[in-house]
Motif scaffolding. Sequence first.
Motif, PDB file in Angstrom:
ATOM      1  N   PHE A 399      93.275  46.284  51.222  1.00 24.02           N
ATOM      2  CA  PHE A 399      92.742  47.412  50.459  1.00 24.02           C
ATOM      3  C   PHE A 399      92.849  47.203  48.951  1.00 24.02           C
ATOM      4  N   LYS A 400      92.948  45.972  48.546  1.00 24.53           N
ATOM      5  CA  LYS A 400      93.016  45.678  47.118  1.00 24.53           C
ATOM      6  C   LYS A 400      91.769  46.160  46.393  1.00 24.53           C
ATOM      7  N   TRP A 401      90.651  46.156  47.091  1.00 25.55           N
ATOM      8  CA  TRP A 401      89.382  46.572  46.489  1.00 25.55           C
ATOM      9  C   TRP A 401      89.426  48.025  46.006  1.00 25.55           C
ATOM     10  N   LYS A 402      90.243  48.865  46.647  1.00 19.70           N
ATOM     11  CA  LYS A 402      90.321  50.284  46.274  1.00 19.70           C
ATOM     12  C   LYS A 402      90.759  50.470  44.826  1.00 19.70           C
ATOM     13  N   TYR A 403      91.569  49.540  44.338  1.00 19.54           N
ATOM     14  CA  TYR A 403      92.176  49.699  43.015  1.00 19.54           C
ATOM     15  C   TYR A 403      91.583  48.761  41.963  1.00 19.54           C
ATOM     16  N   THR A 404      90.677  47.909  42.377  1.00 16.01           N
ATOM     17  CA  THR A 404      90.122  46.935  41.426  1.00 16.01           C
ATOM     18  C   THR A 404      88.620  47.065  41.213  1.00 16.01           C
ATOM     19  N   LEU A 405      87.898  47.658  42.154  1.00 15.15           N
ATOM     20  CA  LEU A 405      86.446  47.794  42.020  1.00 15.15           C
ATOM     21  C   LEU A 405      86.076  49.111  41.348  1.00 15.15           C
ATOM     22  N   ASP A 406      85.035  49.066  40.552  1.00 14.10           N
ATOM     23  CA  ASP A 406      84.491  50.274  39.947  1.00 14.10           C
ATOM     24  C   ASP A 406      83.813  51.104  41.042  1.00 14.10           C
ATOM     25  N   TYR A 407      84.034  52.414  41.022  1.00 17.36           N
ATOM     26  CA  TYR A 407      83.492  53.244  42.097  1.00 17.36           C
ATOM     27  C   TYR A 407      81.969  53.195  42.155  1.00 17.36           C
ATOM     28  N   HIS A 408      81.309  53.128  41.011  1.00 18.09           N
ATOM     29  CA  HIS A 408      79.838  53.090  41.018  1.00 18.09           C
ATOM     30  C   HIS A 408      79.333  51.840  41.746  1.00 18.09           C
ATOM     31  N   TYR A 409      80.050  50.729  41.589  1.00 18.30           N
ATOM     32  CA  TYR A 409      79.684  49.523  42.336  1.00 18.30           C
ATOM     33  C   TYR A 409      79.928  49.750  43.828  1.00 18.30           C
ATOM     34  N   VAL A 410      81.067  50.351  44.168  1.00 15.56           N
ATOM     35  CA  VAL A 410      81.390  50.629  45.568  1.00 15.56           C
ATOM     36  C   VAL A 410      80.337  51.548  46.189  1.00 15.56           C
ATOM     37  N   GLU A 411      79.901  52.549  45.425  1.00 12.23           N
ATOM     38  CA  GLU A 411      78.901  53.490  45.922  1.00 12.23           C
ATOM     39  C   GLU A 411      77.594  52.776  46.263  1.00 12.23           C
ATOM     40  N   ASP A 412      77.129  51.908  45.371  1.00  9.30           N
ATOM     41  CA  ASP A 412      75.902  51.139  45.637  1.00  9.30           C
ATOM     42  C   ASP A 412      76.084  50.213  46.839  1.00  9.30           C
ATOM     43  N   LEU A 413      77.258  49.610  46.925  1.00  7.23           N
ATOM     44  CA  LEU A 413      77.551  48.703  48.030  1.00  7.23           C
ATOM     45  C   LEU A 413      77.554  49.450  49.357  1.00  7.23           C
ATOM     46  N   GLN A 414      78.133  50.631  49.373  1.00  5.99           N
ATOM     47  CA  GLN A 414      78.190  51.419  50.603  1.00  5.99           C
ATOM     48  C   GLN A 414      76.795  51.850  51.063  1.00  5.99           C
ATOM     49  N   ILE A 415      75.910  52.138  50.110  1.00  5.86           N
ATOM     50  CA  ILE A 415      74.537  52.510  50.465  1.00  5.86           C
ATOM     51  C   ILE A 415      73.835  51.330  51.144  1.00  5.86           C
ATOM     52  N   ALA A 416      74.012  50.124  50.591  1.00  3.96           N
ATOM     53  CA  ALA A 416      73.383  48.934  51.163  1.00  3.96           C
ATOM     54  C   ALA A 416      73.990  48.556  52.510  1.00  3.96           C
ATOM     55  N   CYS A 417      75.248  48.942  52.723  1.00  2.00           N
ATOM     56  CA  CYS A 417      75.980  48.483  53.908  1.00  2.00           C
ATOM     57  C   CYS A 417      76.307  49.622  54.884  1.00  2.00           C
ATOM     58  N   LYS A 418      75.606  50.734  54.755  1.00  2.00           N
ATOM     59  CA  LYS A 418      75.938  51.909  55.559  1.00  2.00           C
ATOM     60  C   LYS A 418      75.948  51.608  57.054  1.00  2.00           C
ATOM     61  N   GLU A 419      74.912  50.954  57.548  1.00  2.00           N
ATOM     62  CA  GLU A 419      74.825  50.665  58.983  1.00  2.00           C
ATOM     63  C   GLU A 419      75.919  49.698  59.409  1.00  2.00           C
ATOM     64  N   ALA A 420      76.118  48.649  58.639  1.00  2.00           N
ATOM     65  CA  ALA A 420      77.133  47.652  58.980  1.00  2.00           C
ATOM     66  C   ALA A 420      78.526  48.274  59.014  1.00  2.00           C
ATOM     67  N   MET A 421      78.840  49.122  58.029  1.00  2.39           N
ATOM     68  CA  MET A 421      80.150  49.745  57.963  1.00  2.39           C
ATOM     69  C   MET A 421      80.368  50.687  59.143  1.00  2.39           C
ATOM     70  N   SER A 422      79.333  51.381  59.538  1.00  4.70           N
ATOM     71  CA  SER A 422      79.440  52.290  60.677  1.00  4.70           C
ATOM     72  C   SER A 422      79.709  51.515  61.969  1.00  4.70           C
ATOM     73  N   LEU A 423      79.002  50.420  62.163  1.00  2.32           N
ATOM     74  CA  LEU A 423      79.168  49.621  63.380  1.00  2.32           C
ATOM     75  C   LEU A 423      80.560  49.020  63.488  1.00  2.32           C
ATOM     76  N   TRP A 424      81.104  48.576  62.361  1.00  2.00           N
ATOM     77  CA  TRP A 424      82.376  47.841  62.390  1.00  2.00           C
ATOM     78  C   TRP A 424      83.591  48.712  62.066  1.00  2.00           C
ATOM     79  N   GLY A 425      83.417  50.020  61.936  1.00  2.68           N
ATOM     80  CA  GLY A 425      84.556  50.908  61.790  1.00  2.68           C
ATOM     81  C   GLY A 425      85.146  50.970  60.401  1.00  2.68           C
ATOM     82  N   TYR A 426      84.293  50.932  59.382  1.00  3.46           N
ATOM     83  CA  TYR A 426      84.769  51.052  57.998  1.00  3.46           C
ATOM     84  C   TYR A 426      84.264  52.376  57.417  1.00  3.46           C
ATOM     85  N   LYS A 427      85.177  53.221  56.982  1.00  8.29           N
ATOM     86  CA  LYS A 427      84.838  54.563  56.506  1.00  8.29           C
ATOM     87  C   LYS A 427      84.409  54.563  55.033  1.00  8.29           C
TER      88      LYS A 427
END
Length: 450
Positions: A399-427
């Motif tokens: 979970f190092k990414w929680k404290y090192t990544l900018d949230y706006h980058y994480v938000e864009d990443l989550q939009i691109a990876c929504k299906e993948a994250m859902s399938l593999w159990g990442y909230k």
Amino acid sequence: MRRYNTYSICLIFALSISLFIIASLYVDKTIYLTSTEHWRSLKVIIKVEDSEDSYVQEIPIKLYYKVNNSATNKGDIHTMTNENQSHGTTVINNASIPTQKETHLATDIENILDKARSDIRRQLSNYNLSYSGVDALEDLVMESGGHPIRTLVISSWRSGSTFLGDLVNSIPSNYYHYEPLLMFGTKQIRRPTDATEALSIVTRMFKCNFEGLEEYFEFESKDLSLFSHSTRLWDYCKDDKTNDLCFNADFISRMCKLFPFQSMKLVRLRLRLVDEILNDTELNVKVILLMRDPRGLMQSRRHRRFCELSSDCWEPSLVCADMVSDYIAARNIMQRYPGRLLVIRFEDLALKPDITSQQILDFMKVDGRKAFDEFLSSHTNMEVAGVHSTFKVTRNIPFKWKYTLDYHYVEDLQIACKEAMSLWGYKMAYNETQMMSNEFNPVEDYTISK
């Protein structure tokens, strides 16, 4: 005068006989030996006439063996040349006189192989063979006609695959094929048309056939540290100053066939393309698919020069499309090849190493608990600097990414990876406060639906 003529005639006759004998010696003495014969058992026998007595005698000769690839018109042959035929370095029919270095190398190879056999037997003296479903060690050794336990780890860059690969390699007497597709560069092999060469390399290495892999050896020669991951091989060739052993296809092929366990790690070949390997009943390969949260994945890839040069590495849409593809492929493989695929997440391996590593051992059917415990104890409680270091305090990594990544980058990443994250159990993290909260656990249970 008559006596002088008699002497002359005798002298001329003797010279003629000598010239005839010398000429016969220097005719082509190459012996063509079919590939089904063993060259070491070759002998030259002549018949000797001594007055009324006659007998046969073996002529001692030294032979040099070399495959004659160009002699297709003579069938499948090898060439053998009498060492006494020439005192220079003349090449005759593609066979040459062995140098002192070659002679020493051949002796060294035999000695090394003998030592390796002894080392393997010693290392496995207390191994529970029944755990692997066999009665004798020979049942797992290719050299004696057995079938080794083969494990293929498939993942992607910065997913923890080096750690997992080294963990599997900690099993005593395991031969590790480390990243044989490195020469393909920083790219993902996604299409069957691009996978032909890659699959051929993987198959041949699992069958311990390194002949014809010149491109692989040439790439590996540029960085000898790559061999250090293949610890069982490196133990025997690391002190070879000429590097003949590391790049000797015959030696590596023979060495590989001594080991009862084989493993391989790949980060460039997608799971859906290994069907050909799984379908090879001779190999009977088991596959471990290692997944990781795309947010942790991308955080680990940031500022890695190798990653900046390839969209396969830094483009979120491509990365997460591969994750979706791997999920679908995993579901299909579990249906077609029951018991041949294990899926684990990096976060589970890092946070629950004992439980997850036991799942790996049970899946492989290998008695390696002691080896795994020693590896985990030495590699998960201390930090050693280095991009590819496997000495990490693993509980700090997922979970190092929680404290090192900018949230706006994480938000864009989550939009691109929504299906993948859902399938593999990442909230999802819905805001910066939630993302950085110690209470937010981004990993939940998942299942691969049938």
